[in-house]
Design a protein around this motif. Sequence first.
Motif, PDB file in Angstrom:
ATOM      1  N   ASP A  76       0.841  -1.183   0.000  1.00  0.00           N
ATOM      2  CA  ASP A  76       0.000   0.000   0.000  1.00  0.00           C
ATOM      3  C   ASP A  76       0.890   1.251   0.000  1.00  0.00           C
ATOM      4  O   ASP A  76       1.634   1.504   0.934  1.00  0.00           O
TER       5      ASP A  76
ATOM      6  N   ASP B 117       9.599  -3.042  10.122  1.00  0.00           N
ATOM      7  CA  ASP B 117       8.321  -2.740  10.773  1.00  0.00           C
ATOM      8  C   ASP B 117       7.187  -2.510   9.778  1.00  0.00           C
ATOM      9  O   ASP B 117       6.024  -2.507  10.166  1.00  0.00           O
ATOM     10  N   VAL B 118       7.524  -2.264   8.518  1.00  0.00           N
ATOM     11  CA  VAL B 118       6.459  -1.991   7.543  1.00  0.00           C
ATOM     12  C   VAL B 118       6.494  -3.003   6.394  1.00  0.00           C
ATOM     13  O   VAL B 118       5.565  -3.795   6.218  1.00  0.00           O
TER      14      VAL B 118
ATOM     15  N   PRO C 223       6.256  -7.038   7.653  1.00  0.00           N
ATOM     16  CA  PRO C 223       4.940  -7.450   8.173  1.00  0.00           C
ATOM     17  C   PRO C 223       3.801  -7.239   7.176  1.00  0.00           C
ATOM     18  O   PRO C 223       2.863  -8.034   7.124  1.00  0.00           O
ATOM     19  N   ALA C 224       3.880  -6.176   6.375  1.00  0.00           N
ATOM     20  CA  ALA C 224       2.812  -5.935   5.402  1.00  0.00           C
ATOM     21  C   ALA C 224       2.811  -6.999   4.307  1.00  0.00           C
ATOM     22  O   ALA C 224       1.775  -7.287   3.713  1.00  0.00           O
TER      23      ALA C 224
END
Lengths: 281, 280
Positions: A174, A194-195, A198-199
């Motif tokens: 995204d 952290d982005v 996990p995304a």
Amino acid sequence: MGANAEAGAMTAVPDRSVPATRKMPWSRLLADKSVRAGLGLAAFFAFWQAVTGLGLVDGFLLPSPFAVAQALWDMAVDGSLWIHLAASLQRVAVGFLLACVVGLALGLVCGWWRSVSDFVRPVVEALRPIPPLAWIPITILWFGLGDAASYFLVFLGAVFPAFVATYTAVRGLDRNQMNAALCLGAKPWQLFWDVLIPASLPIILPGLRIALGVGWMCVVTAELIAAQTGLGYLIQQSRMLFQINNVVAGMVTIGLVGFAMSAILERIERRVNAWAPSERN
Amino acid sequence: MTANAALISPAISSGLSSQFSPEDVQIDIRNVGKVYGSKTEEPVVALDGVTLRIRRGEFISLLGPSGCGKSTLLGIIAGFQSATSGQLLQDGRPITRPGPSRTVVFQDYALFGWMTVQQNVEFGLKAKGMGRAERAEIARALIAMVRLNGFEDKFPHQMSGGMKQRAAIARALAPDPDILLMDEPFGALDAQTRVLLQEEIARISSEAGKTVIFVTHGIDEAVFLADRVVVMSPRPGRVREEVLVPLPRPRTAEMRSDPWFVSTVNDLWETLKPEWQKGE
């Protein structure tokens, strides 16, 4: 989360309703997923037993489930089953880990930088349709008849699903979430761990589960031809000795282990991706 | 255009930005243009010669129909994309990339779904290298400010749209930005939630004393919240007029029935109607 809820429901039902169990247990029991799974498997074995037990199929062509269970038991007791199983598991583990490292790294790089993917993807897409079986001759030429040949074939089977899943995941990130992280001052490591990771996991993990499944099939294929141990070798060896019971016992082991690996990974997925829409309901 | 502006009311005029003294100016947008182009297709002019000066602590609404380039302008101010022409300064320095002095609240929240509300709000503090205890404390205070106490350990998917946007506002405030950029933040919410959150934003922005740039296509929302409404016109995106809002701050619900408010919203609607109809 889903698994916990399921387990909770299973233990809670008999506790609450001892008299109710007597009244109408069937419809409620049938609603349980694991009961359905058990029934499905039981029906399969019953059919198998019926076909062999009634003499519809020659016992030499297909042994009965009981004969296979007996063969499994014998091999478990004399230890040969465990030796072959361990050899296969070790090979699939090494090959799968290699595939994960290469597939994830390449997928991340290609997903992130479009220009890199323009170079790499045609190569990947041209190599991907070649089945691992077709790689066996050249694999033996390169690596001989040792473990290395099996590692390489597992790697070949698993690396493409791992790559495609990672590439797709990173591609589909995204934009707004990345922008949100950037405007909050995210450092590169934070953006990655952290982005981005996990995304991407809701797409990467199912891809890795498929990769492991393919790798498991490849290890057996490799052992049929290019190994002196392992479940594939066990099947091949037993065929030559006309031990049809052991052949089917080997096949059953492969099936059960593959089923277990997939189930374990699915559990992990559900825990890790509990937040994702695909894991809810 | 000038004829329309004169029609509305004495408070409405053009070229207000030139009246500030230079030291007040926090964001200076000079003649900014944005062209989306490719070699094969006709280039699209999203922004054309936008000039706007924004003072420290000012609440600006960027108002316009869809396609007028207001979100593009916000993205350029945030640093997500670059202008094709013109200059963009923050405190006299050019804006080149996104950073924690300008945080953004998105229409689709853009919360990190794998993090709890607490972790989402802490994200910008973690980026600053702040210690665990300190950032937990600051995040809790911000969560209380947006009235989400008790939801610290919930994940975004466990909350309603309005609550998600509250969490996103707390997250954007956490790095203590100079400027808060809001991109149609209430566009996805139902009418009642929107009104409640408008009042929350009115309260929070006065409390926090931030410069706010608020992109919206809602006329009453733009007027209710802003010190100055910048009205944009589409294709190409331009600043069409500016409306100073004389209502005192903090804004409260009863100001919606203030005669000035009612007539300004109506007048703006009358002027914008033709463009809105065209854009449909």
